[in-house]
Design an enzyme around this catalytic site. Structure first.
Site, short mmCIF file in Angstrom:
data_model
loop_
_atom_site.label_atom_id
_atom_site.label_comp_id
_atom_site.label_asym_id
_atom_site.label_seq_id
_atom_site.Cartn_x
_atom_site.Cartn_y
_atom_site.Cartn_z
N ASN A 1 0.86 -1.18 0.00
CA ASN A 1 0.00 0.00 0.00
C ASN A 1 0.90 1.24 0.00
OD1 ASN A 1 -1.61 2.23 0.88
ND2 ASN A 1 -3.13 0.80 1.67
N ARG B 1 -9.23 8.57 -1.04
CA ARG B 1 -10.34 9.10 -0.26
C ARG B 1 -10.86 10.38 -0.92
NH1 ARG B 1 -7.51 6.25 3.79
NH2 ARG B 1 -8.93 5.07 5.13
N HIS C 1 -3.97 -4.60 7.72
CA HIS C 1 -4.05 -3.54 8.72
C HIS C 1 -3.16 -3.86 9.91
CE1 HIS C 1 -6.05 0.34 9.44
NE2 HIS C 1 -5.74 0.10 10.69
N ASP C 2 -2.17 -3.01 10.09
CA ASP C 2 -1.22 -3.09 11.20
C ASP C 2 -0.37 -4.36 11.19
OD1 ASP C 2 -1.98 -0.63 12.03
OD2 ASP C 2 -2.93 -1.26 13.90
N HIS D 1 -4.05 11.76 0.37
CA HIS D 1 -2.84 11.03 0.00
C HIS D 1 -2.94 10.61 -1.46
CE1 HIS D 1 -5.60 7.93 1.42
NE2 HIS D 1 -5.39 8.26 2.68
N HIS E 1 -5.63 3.46 -1.61
CA HIS E 1 -6.92 3.72 -0.97
C HIS E 1 -7.23 5.20 -1.14
CE1 HIS E 1 -9.74 2.80 2.65
NE2 HIS E 1 -10.22 3.79 1.92
N THR F 1 -8.12 6.40 9.21
CA THR F 1 -7.77 5.12 8.60
C THR F 1 -8.91 4.15 8.85
OG1 THR F 1 -6.05 3.41 8.44
CG2 THR F 1 -6.57 4.25 10.65
N ARG G 1 4.71 18.53 0.58
CA ARG G 1 5.50 19.64 0.04
C ARG G 1 5.09 20.04 -1.38
NH1 ARG G 1 10.62 20.59 2.47
NH2 ARG G 1 10.89 22.13 0.81
N HIS H 1 1.66 1.14 6.02
CA HIS H 1 2.27 2.03 7.01
C HIS H 1 3.57 1.45 7.59
CE1 HIS H 1 2.34 5.24 10.02
NE2 HIS H 1 2.68 4.31 10.89
N GLU I 1 -8.73 0.15 -2.86
CA GLU I 1 -9.58 0.04 -1.68
C GLU I 1 -10.41 1.31 -1.54
OE1 GLU I 1 -6.57 -2.48 1.26
OE2 GLU I 1 -6.94 -0.33 1.61
#
Length: 236
Positions: A7, A45, A190-191, A50, A43, A100, A18, A214, A70
């Site tokens: 991801n 949004r 996830h995580d 992002h 993903h 998230t 920036r 992440h 996603e």
């Protein structure tokens, strides 16, 4: 072997901080694949904080493995997915203001809403995965609305892993076994990180794909992207 889909949302977050094009999101995607990743996940949004919709179109042109998009199936999102035609779309019950993802679909209660969306994407030849909490009932609901796969929301596993991995993994194993009985494909995300990924992989039957962003990007700051991807692949 379980596929690793990287991801790259966090790369886009850094770029957007920036302006300009540093880091180059497309080059990072190319490099992830070159270093062994078997997929790229994004993903987008609604606020494009992002991944931007334009990024998704651009990634479709250069991703040579599998592109997984996603998101919450708003009409704008659905139109984007239909236009891009990724390998896979993962439906996530995010509200626009969420930082998230923090829960999966109740596929029983939301069946009437999910079924036409699943059919809509499958008509375009897109594999459909539904993000769920680790409960066999939700896997059954995903199967009932025609999904090809589910993605297990693994934050509860990650949170409990260090204290008691056997207890943390138990509901995921039960749900994975039910998916196997249903003939439902299985993803997870996830995580997940270098500490908990191998244990998950070793205990979950027929895990087709993990999506990791992440932690992987954070590890790459210290280890470098190529070494980091190799270490995640070693866990699988």
């Amino acid at each position: 072997m379980t596929k690793l889909s990287v991801n790259i949302n966090k790369v886009a977050t850094l770029r957007n901080a920036r302006g300009g094009n540093n880091p180059n999101l497309l080059q990072v995607a190319i490099d992830c694949e070159r270093f062994g990743a078997q997929g790229i996940t994004v993903h987008p949004r609604p606020d494009e904080r992002h991944i931007r919709y334009a990024d998704v179109y651009a990634l479709k042109e250069i991703v040579s493995t599998e592109l997984n998009i996603e998101g919450y199936p708003s009409e704008d999102f659905c139109q984007l997915v239909e236009a891009v035609v990724p390998t896979q779309v993962t439906l996530v019950p995010d509200s626009p203001e969420q930082l998230t993802s923090n829960h999966g679909w109740d596929t029983i209660r939301c069946a009437n809403a999910l079924r036409p969306i699943v059919e809509r994407f499958q008509k375009k030849g897109i594999r459909v995965s539904i993000f769920i909490d680790p409960q066999p009932l939700f896997a059954e609901g995903a199967k009932a609305v025609g999904a090809d796969r589910v993605e297990l929301y693994t934050e509860p596993y990650a949170a409990g892993f260090h204290a008691d991995p056997k207890t943390a993994i138990a509901p995921f194993v039960a749900t994975a076994k039910r998916c196997e009985e249903l003939g439902l494909g299985l993803n997870a995300g996830h995580d997940l990180d270098l500490h908990n990924l191998a244990y998950l992989h070793d205990h979950i039957p027929n895990l087709a794909e993990v999506s990791i962003g992440h932690a992987l990007i954070c590890d790459a700051l210290y280890l470098g992207l190529e070494t980091t991807i190799q270490r995640y692949l070693d866990c699988l």
